[in-house]
Enzyme design. Structure first.
Site, PDB file in Angstrom:
ATOM      1  N   HIS A 182       0.812  -1.213   0.000  1.00 49.32           N
ATOM      2  CA  HIS A 182       0.000   0.000   0.000  1.00 49.32           C
ATOM      3  C   HIS A 182       0.848   1.266   0.000  1.00 49.32           C
ATOM      4  O   HIS A 182       0.334   2.357   0.249  1.00 49.32           O
ATOM      5  CB  HIS A 182      -1.018   0.000   1.146  1.00 49.32           C
ATOM      6  CG  HIS A 182      -1.878  -1.229   1.154  1.00 49.32           C
ATOM      7  ND1 HIS A 182      -2.736  -1.530   0.117  1.00 49.32           N
ATOM      8  CD2 HIS A 182      -1.981  -2.255   2.037  1.00 49.32           C
ATOM      9  CE1 HIS A 182      -3.335  -2.680   0.371  1.00 49.32           C
ATOM     10  NE2 HIS A 182      -2.888  -3.140   1.525  1.00 49.32           N
ATOM     11  N   ASP A 187       4.045  -1.088  -4.493  1.00 50.93           N
ATOM     12  CA  ASP A 187       3.028  -1.889  -5.176  1.00 50.93           C
ATOM     13  C   ASP A 187       3.179  -1.814  -6.692  1.00 50.93           C
ATOM     14  O   ASP A 187       2.958  -2.808  -7.394  1.00 50.93           O
ATOM     15  CB  ASP A 187       1.629  -1.427  -4.770  1.00 50.93           C
ATOM     16  CG  ASP A 187       1.229  -1.923  -3.384  1.00 50.93           C
ATOM     17  OD1 ASP A 187       2.045  -2.601  -2.737  1.00 50.93           O
ATOM     18  OD2 ASP A 187       0.099  -1.622  -2.957  1.00 50.93           O
TER      19      ASP A 187
END
Length: 221
Positions: A182, A187
């Protein structure tokens, strides 16, 4: 293993003239038109002369919430972003998208592609936020396709039977640190590795190029 010397392995031929760009967006909610975009990262890709997809360049920005945007407490608690922390070094949506679009257009031109195509894990979410932000700042000659995307969640479900990013990466042999999850940059990088593995695995298994059994084979170099 074999390669086919009469195949055009350029990235523009692999994706029908589209240039894939991996993106991850962190936000303060799920509504692209009203909730703040807080962080965005992109990874561009390249293809070598033998047709293997690899990671290229990257950009990463923390974003100042746009005027009047909604910040939902449960969303920022989940992604652990303090939108008003001065240490974030946040920039405006316009500043971030101007730089992102400039790099993407450059890669499109270098690779003789027609348009960028967004690659993301659960791509509809990121695409909606990107398009909404682009509209807010006056489009800025948005180089991305207005609706077509490559969704690594769907592709991973097909190939690995898993749609969660961390689980798909594990099955693909890609390390994944849940403590860094996150973060838009982390990511995006892991999603880029995953997309490259999905594309390259399909090639290794003989799925690309299609209908190639009639082509002249030569030992892989």
């Amino acid at each position: 293993m074999f390669i086919y010397k009469d195949i055009n392995y350029a990235i523009n031929n692999r994706f029908r003239g589209f240039y894939p760009v991996v993106i991850d967006i962190e936000s303060a909610g799920f509504q692209a038109d009203t909730d703040a975009l807080l962080e965005i990262a992109i990874v561009t890709l390249k293809m070598n002369k033998s047709g293997w997809l690899k990671i290229d360049d990257r950009l990463h920005f923390h974003i100042i919430p746009f005027k009047g945007s909604i910040i939902k407490a449960e969303s920022v608690a989940f992604n652990k972003i303090d939108p008003f922390n001065p240490l974030r070094g946040a920039v405006s949506e316009k500043n971030a998208l101007k730089n992102i679009f400039k790099l993407v257009r450059k890669k499109i031109n270098i690779n003789k592609c027609r348009k960028g195509i967004l690659v993301a894990h659960n791509a509809n979410f990121d695409h909606n936020f990107l398009m909404a932000a682009s509209k807010r700042v006056g489009n800025l000659n948005n180089p991305f396709h207005p609706f077509t995307t490559f969704d690594t969640a769907a592709l991973s479900g097909l190939i690995f039977g898993q749609t969660v990013l961390a689980k798909a990466c594990k099955l693909a042999g890609i390390p994944f640190d849940t403590n860094q999850a996150h973060s838009a940059l982390y990511d995006t990088i892991q999603t880029a590795y995953l997309f490259c593995e999905l594309v390259n695995r399909w090639k290794r298994l003989g799925g690309w190029p299609p209908n190639s059994s009639h082509r002249k084979k030569t030992d892989e170099i």
